[in-house]
Design an enzyme around this catalytic site. Sequence first.
Site, mmCIF file in Angstrom:
data_model
loop_
_atom_site.group_PDB
_atom_site.id
_atom_site.type_symbol
_atom_site.label_atom_id
_atom_site.label_comp_id
_atom_site.label_asym_id
_atom_site.label_seq_id
_atom_site.Cartn_x
_atom_site.Cartn_y
_atom_site.Cartn_z
ATOM 1 N N LYS A 195 -7.501 -0.678 -9.764
ATOM 2 C CA LYS A 195 -8.194 -1.387 -8.674
ATOM 3 C C LYS A 195 -9.442 -0.616 -8.260
ATOM 4 C CE LYS A 195 -7.437 -3.148 -3.970
ATOM 5 N NZ LYS A 195 -8.070 -2.212 -3.044
ATOM 6 N N THR A 220 -5.444 2.703 -7.322
ATOM 7 C CA THR A 220 -6.758 2.502 -6.695
ATOM 8 C C THR A 220 -7.685 3.637 -7.087
ATOM 9 O OG1 THR A 220 -5.764 1.288 -4.892
ATOM 10 C CG2 THR A 220 -7.952 2.201 -4.486
ATOM 11 N N TYR A 237 -2.105 5.404 -4.275
ATOM 12 C CA TYR A 237 -3.232 6.298 -4.013
ATOM 13 C C TYR A 237 -2.834 7.628 -4.615
ATOM 14 C CZ TYR A 237 -6.150 3.725 -0.645
ATOM 15 O OH TYR A 237 -7.008 2.856 -0.033
ATOM 16 N N HIS A 287 -13.428 -2.421 -2.527
ATOM 17 C CA HIS A 287 -12.553 -1.972 -1.439
ATOM 18 C C HIS A 287 -12.915 -2.669 -0.118
ATOM 19 C CE1 HIS A 287 -9.557 1.469 -1.095
ATOM 20 N NE2 HIS A 287 -9.590 1.029 0.149
ATOM 21 N N SER A 326 0.826 -1.213 0.000
ATOM 22 C CA SER A 326 0.000 0.000 0.000
ATOM 23 C C SER A 326 0.861 1.264 0.000
ATOM 24 C CB SER A 326 -0.880 -0.002 1.257
ATOM 25 O OG SER A 326 -1.474 1.255 1.442
HETATM 26 C C1 LIG Z 1 -7.616 -2.139 6.991
HETATM 27 C C2 LIG Z 1 -7.665 -2.045 5.505
HETATM 28 C C3 LIG Z 1 -6.825 -1.159 4.848
HETATM 29 C C4 LIG Z 1 -6.849 -1.096 3.454
HETATM 30 N N1 LIG Z 1 -5.959 -0.266 2.821
HETATM 31 C C5 LIG Z 1 -5.966 -0.214 1.470
HETATM 32 C C6 LIG Z 1 -4.995 0.576 0.786
HETATM 33 O O1 LIG Z 1 -4.129 1.178 1.390
HETATM 34 N N2 LIG Z 1 -5.071 0.627 -0.568
HETATM 35 C C7 LIG Z 1 -6.031 -0.065 -1.281
HETATM 36 O O2 LIG Z 1 -6.078 0.014 -2.511
HETATM 37 N N3 LIG Z 1 -6.931 -0.845 -0.651
HETATM 38 C C8 LIG Z 1 -6.917 -0.940 0.694
HETATM 39 N N4 LIG Z 1 -7.797 -1.765 1.333
HETATM 40 C C9 LIG Z 1 -8.711 -2.623 0.531
HETATM 41 C C10 LIG Z 1 -8.036 -3.947 0.207
HETATM 42 O O3 LIG Z 1 -6.978 -3.783 -0.703
HETATM 43 C C11 LIG Z 1 -9.006 -4.954 -0.415
HETATM 44 O O4 LIG Z 1 -9.636 -4.381 -1.534
HETATM 45 C C12 LIG Z 1 -10.069 -5.468 0.568
HETATM 46 O O5 LIG Z 1 -9.561 -5.571 1.868
HETATM 47 C C13 LIG Z 1 -10.585 -6.833 0.096
HETATM 48 O O6 LIG Z 1 -11.582 -7.302 0.916
HETATM 49 P P1 LIG Z 1 -11.330 -8.368 2.104
HETATM 50 O O7 LIG Z 1 -10.694 -7.617 3.216
HETATM 51 O O8 LIG Z 1 -12.711 -8.828 2.432
HETATM 52 O O9 LIG Z 1 -10.459 -9.480 1.558
HETATM 53 C C14 LIG Z 1 -7.771 -1.875 2.714
HETATM 54 C C15 LIG Z 1 -8.588 -2.782 3.387
HETATM 55 C C16 LIG Z 1 -8.540 -2.880 4.756
HETATM 56 C C17 LIG Z 1 -9.409 -3.892 5.448
#
Ligand SMILES: Cc1cc2nc3c(=O)[nH]c(=O)nc-3n(C[C@H](O)[C@H](O)[C@H](O)COP(=O)(O)O)c2cc1C
Length: 366
Positions: free
Chosen positions: A239, A169, A143, A263, A115
Amino acid sequence: MAVSHITPPLQPVTLADYEAQSREKLEPGIWAYFSGGAADELTLRRNTEAWQSLELWPRVLRPLTGGHTKLRLAGRELAHPILLAPVAHQKLAHPDGELGSALAAAAQGAGYVLSTQSSTPMEAIASAVLDDPGRGPLWFQLYWQHDRAFNLALAQRAQAAGYESLVLTADAPVSGARDRERRSGFTLPTGMGSVHLQNLPAPSYQPSETYCAGLPAHAPCWEDIAWLQERTPLPIWLKGVLHPQDALQAKRLGVAGLIVSNHGGRTLDTAPTTTRALPLIARALEGGLPLIVDGGIRRGTDVLKALALGANAVLIGRPAMHGLAVDGALGVARVIRLLRDELEIAMALTGCRTLDEATPALLSPS
Ligand SMILES: Cc1cc2nc3c(=O)[nH]c(=O)nc-3n(C[C@H](O)[C@H](O)[C@H](O)COP(=O)(O)O)c2cc1C
């Protein structure tokens, strides 16, 4: 000799076990940060329910010898179709943080997406895993920031460090209304900020302005993707695409692939589940782009269903953080291993020798 009556915690055998144990380990605010979604968390809940509600139609008596989970993605052969999603601030879950997750991913042959909001510098991750011959792809998630030159500098830094693709993203121009997190009073502890954003120039708009007043300055648009494509040799994955029309536009732009994602239910609540969006996108693109999907994948059967709906691979987000919270790098490695083992069992029980055999026919007998 004294006999100990302390019962050790049970070894988790499912991703749900890791989730339950991580809840015990994390303080409530941090738990709310990792597990929460946006608003009423409808999309968050539906994400897992949607995979569960799909049925698999097994085929029997098919030859299974020589079966495997290998695939080709982004010009590489991967051992299996599981990658770790970009998740911000991983040191909140465990001191091993992103380094622990990335090492675990490499050891398990899984791809790793770092990330932008990492608590560990990208170079430290890259130098720890790049030489591992069994590792999966190493990608950097971007981002988009209000300063174009800053974005390009981040992309160039990722390229120099050895990252093989950028993941831009697109579904979070603003943070979702994360009510659970706000109710818990969660704030990032001092020193836990995003290491890659430390030198970001101040925005020209006032933070006190409304979201919409500030947005034009930093929310990425299609032109920004084209602008970045002209300046970086790194392939760009998008994404957070759900709408087939956006998928077609991304294809016309020549992106490397799409990550069909809501997300993890953290941005727009009531956005559709990826079980709905993925087949629509796959049909619209007619195989024109590689597709990765995420959101609510918790079982090997979910992975198989994702492939049957048209995905080439999947990302997991929260489950890796549950493993990290419970047991650091080891926990992440076990989470990946459990999911992969379950996938292999599901393949054998549905009569799939290879991933190519996971077609829509698995989900419907007609
Ligand atoms: C705590 C947390 C932080 C996240 N941070 C980012 C991030 O920095 N960049 C991003 O593109 N997606 C982020 N996401 C989304 C994840 O990349 C992903 O799309 C999502 O967690 C998938 O669903 P799942 O947790 O049910 O597997 C984050 C998700 C969570 C739970």
